[in-house]
Write a protein that holds these residues in place. Structure first.
Motif, mmCIF file in Angstrom:
data_model
loop_
_atom_site.group_PDB
_atom_site.id
_atom_site.type_symbol
_atom_site.label_atom_id
_atom_site.label_comp_id
_atom_site.label_asym_id
_atom_site.label_seq_id
_atom_site.Cartn_x
_atom_site.Cartn_y
_atom_site.Cartn_z
ATOM 1 N N GLN A 171 5.868 0.478 -8.259
ATOM 2 C CA GLN A 171 4.946 -0.559 -8.734
ATOM 3 C C GLN A 171 4.142 -1.138 -7.567
ATOM 4 O O GLN A 171 2.939 -1.370 -7.679
ATOM 5 C CB GLN A 171 5.703 -1.668 -9.475
ATOM 6 C CG GLN A 171 6.333 -1.225 -10.772
ATOM 7 C CD GLN A 171 5.330 -0.586 -11.729
ATOM 8 O OE1 GLN A 171 4.241 -1.101 -11.944
ATOM 9 N NE2 GLN A 171 5.689 0.561 -12.272
ATOM 10 N N GLN A 172 4.816 -1.370 -6.444
ATOM 11 C CA GLN A 172 4.112 -1.853 -5.263
ATOM 12 C C GLN A 172 3.147 -0.794 -4.734
ATOM 13 O O GLN A 172 2.036 -1.108 -4.300
ATOM 14 C CB GLN A 172 5.104 -2.258 -4.177
ATOM 15 C CG GLN A 172 5.856 -3.516 -4.522
ATOM 16 C CD GLN A 172 6.849 -3.914 -3.447
ATOM 17 O OE1 GLN A 172 7.052 -3.212 -2.464
ATOM 18 N NE2 GLN A 172 7.484 -5.066 -3.638
ATOM 19 N N ALA A 173 3.563 0.459 -4.791
ATOM 20 C CA ALA A 173 2.694 1.555 -4.343
ATOM 21 C C ALA A 173 1.440 1.647 -5.215
ATOM 22 O O ALA A 173 0.353 1.961 -4.713
ATOM 23 C CB ALA A 173 3.464 2.873 -4.353
ATOM 24 N N LYS A 174 1.572 1.371 -6.511
ATOM 25 C CA LYS A 174 0.396 1.371 -7.391
ATOM 26 C C LYS A 174 -0.592 0.277 -6.986
ATOM 27 O O LYS A 174 -1.807 0.480 -7.022
ATOM 28 C CB LYS A 174 0.824 1.201 -8.855
ATOM 29 C CG LYS A 174 1.419 2.455 -9.440
ATOM 30 C CD LYS A 174 2.015 2.297 -10.831
ATOM 31 C CE LYS A 174 1.207 1.511 -11.806
ATOM 32 N NZ LYS A 174 1.791 1.490 -13.154
ATOM 33 N N ILE A 175 -0.085 -0.868 -6.570
ATOM 34 C CA ILE A 175 -0.953 -1.949 -6.092
ATOM 35 C C ILE A 175 -1.665 -1.509 -4.817
ATOM 36 O O ILE A 175 -2.875 -1.714 -4.658
ATOM 37 C CB ILE A 175 -0.130 -3.239 -5.861
ATOM 38 C CG1 ILE A 175 0.402 -3.773 -7.191
ATOM 39 C CG2 ILE A 175 -0.963 -4.291 -5.134
ATOM 40 C CD1 ILE A 175 1.454 -4.864 -7.048
ATOM 41 N N VAL A 176 -0.922 -0.875 -3.924
ATOM 42 C CA VAL A 176 -1.521 -0.377 -2.675
ATOM 43 C C VAL A 176 -2.584 0.672 -2.991
ATOM 44 O O VAL A 176 -3.651 0.692 -2.361
ATOM 45 C CB VAL A 176 -0.433 0.190 -1.735
ATOM 46 C CG1 VAL A 176 -1.045 0.880 -0.530
ATOM 47 C CG2 VAL A 176 0.510 -0.927 -1.295
ATOM 48 N N ALA A 177 -2.337 1.518 -3.959
ATOM 49 C CA ALA A 177 -3.320 2.539 -4.352
ATOM 50 C C ALA A 177 -4.608 1.886 -4.855
ATOM 51 O O ALA A 177 -5.714 2.335 -4.520
ATOM 52 C CB ALA A 177 -2.731 3.456 -5.423
ATOM 53 N N ARG A 178 -4.486 0.827 -5.634
ATOM 54 C CA ARG A 178 -5.682 0.119 -6.110
ATOM 55 C C ARG A 178 -6.455 -0.479 -4.933
ATOM 56 O O ARG A 178 -7.690 -0.428 -4.889
ATOM 57 C CB ARG A 178 -5.310 -0.968 -7.111
ATOM 58 C CG ARG A 178 -4.973 -0.432 -8.490
ATOM 59 C CD ARG A 178 -4.956 -1.531 -9.549
ATOM 60 N NE ARG A 178 -3.974 -2.566 -9.312
ATOM 61 C CZ ARG A 178 -2.720 -2.536 -9.762
ATOM 62 N NH1 ARG A 178 -2.294 -1.514 -10.469
ATOM 63 N NH2 ARG A 178 -1.894 -3.528 -9.499
ATOM 64 N N LEU A 179 -5.731 -1.053 -3.973
ATOM 65 C CA LEU A 179 -6.389 -1.616 -2.796
ATOM 66 C C LEU A 179 -7.037 -0.522 -1.945
ATOM 67 O O LEU A 179 -8.134 -0.704 -1.416
ATOM 68 C CB LEU A 179 -5.387 -2.416 -1.960
ATOM 69 C CG LEU A 179 -4.879 -3.701 -2.603
ATOM 70 C CD1 LEU A 179 -3.707 -4.269 -1.814
ATOM 71 C CD2 LEU A 179 -6.000 -4.718 -2.717
ATOM 72 N N ALA A 180 -6.359 0.614 -1.822
ATOM 73 C CA ALA A 180 -6.921 1.737 -1.059
ATOM 74 C C ALA A 180 -8.227 2.210 -1.690
ATOM 75 O O ALA A 180 -9.196 2.518 -0.982
ATOM 76 C CB ALA A 180 -5.911 2.876 -0.988
ATOM 77 N N ARG A 181 -8.262 2.255 -3.025
ATOM 78 C CA ARG A 181 -9.500 2.642 -3.711
ATOM 79 C C ARG A 181 -10.575 1.583 -3.480
ATOM 80 O O ARG A 181 -11.711 1.896 -3.122
ATOM 81 C CB ARG A 181 -9.266 2.802 -5.198
ATOM 82 C CG ARG A 181 -10.615 2.985 -5.955
ATOM 83 C CD ARG A 181 -10.453 3.191 -7.417
ATOM 84 N NE ARG A 181 -9.988 4.553 -7.583
ATOM 85 C CZ ARG A 181 -9.061 4.936 -8.454
ATOM 86 N NH1 ARG A 181 -8.519 4.069 -9.261
ATOM 87 N NH2 ARG A 181 -8.686 6.185 -8.534
ATOM 88 N N ARG A 182 -10.215 0.323 -3.674
ATOM 89 C CA ARG A 182 -11.188 -0.772 -3.546
ATOM 90 C C ARG A 182 -11.823 -0.813 -2.152
ATOM 91 O O ARG A 182 -13.017 -0.991 -2.009
ATOM 92 C CB ARG A 182 -10.492 -2.091 -3.847
ATOM 93 C CG ARG A 182 -11.376 -3.299 -3.681
ATOM 94 C CD ARG A 182 -10.644 -4.567 -4.033
ATOM 95 N NE ARG A 182 -11.437 -5.729 -3.706
ATOM 96 C CZ ARG A 182 -10.952 -6.937 -3.612
ATOM 97 N NH1 ARG A 182 -9.680 -7.150 -3.847
ATOM 98 N NH2 ARG A 182 -11.731 -7.938 -3.307
ATOM 99 N N PHE A 183 -10.982 -0.641 -1.118
ATOM 100 C CA PHE A 183 -11.479 -0.736 0.247
ATOM 101 C C PHE A 183 -11.814 0.621 0.863
ATOM 102 O O PHE A 183 -12.142 0.708 2.047
ATOM 103 C CB PHE A 183 -10.483 -1.498 1.122
ATOM 104 C CG PHE A 183 -10.337 -2.930 0.704
ATOM 105 C CD1 PHE A 183 -11.394 -3.823 0.836
ATOM 106 C CD2 PHE A 183 -9.158 -3.396 0.151
ATOM 107 C CE1 PHE A 183 -11.267 -5.145 0.440
ATOM 108 C CE2 PHE A 183 -9.021 -4.720 -0.244
ATOM 109 C CZ PHE A 183 -10.085 -5.593 -0.098
#
Length: 126
Positions: free
Chosen positions: A5-17
């Motif tokens: 679940q935390q990795a999914k949040i990081v993935a969203r941030l990686a896409r955003r930035f």
């Protein structure tokens, strides 16, 4: 499940930035985290590369090496939201001789500084 679940949040941030890579420390229990993050990035179709990193240096040395030159050059800038996190308190209280002081935020920022080139323009004193 919580790590994914935390990795999914990081993935969203990686896409955003639009991050080209993310370095994940594998010391201690973190050995399984790079693969979990790779899976989350793949599932989210984010092309960010995961770099597994292990450090053999003492945490106090990493912190000193990360911040020393940046602080001496007056090139450390933080967003105002950072004042609402433990980071500022850790900076105030930290000392290389005191091992019982919280320093996880300092260690994370120092590691990030060491992994990235300096991209700020030079500051000249008048």
């Amino acid at each position: 499940a919580e790590a994914y679940q935390q990795a999914k949040i990081v993935a969203r941030l990686a896409r955003r930035f639009r991050l080209p890579s993310i370095s994940v420390e594998t010391n201690g229990i973190g050995m399984f985290l790079p693969n979990i993050l790779r899976n989350a990035l793949t599932d989210a179709r984010v092309p960010t590369k995961v770099i597994a990193a292990s450090s053999k240096k003492a945490k106090s040395m990493r912190i000193l090496e990360g911040f020393d030159a940046v602080m001496a050059a007056e090139r450390l800038f933080v967003h105002r939201d950072i004042t609402q996190t433990p980071f500022i308190m850790e900076m105030r209280e930290w000392s290389p001789e005191r091992s019982k002081v919280r320093d996880d935020a300092l260690d994370a920022v120092a590691s990030a500084i060491l992994k990235q080139p300096d991209r700020f323009t030079r500051k000249y004193n008048d």
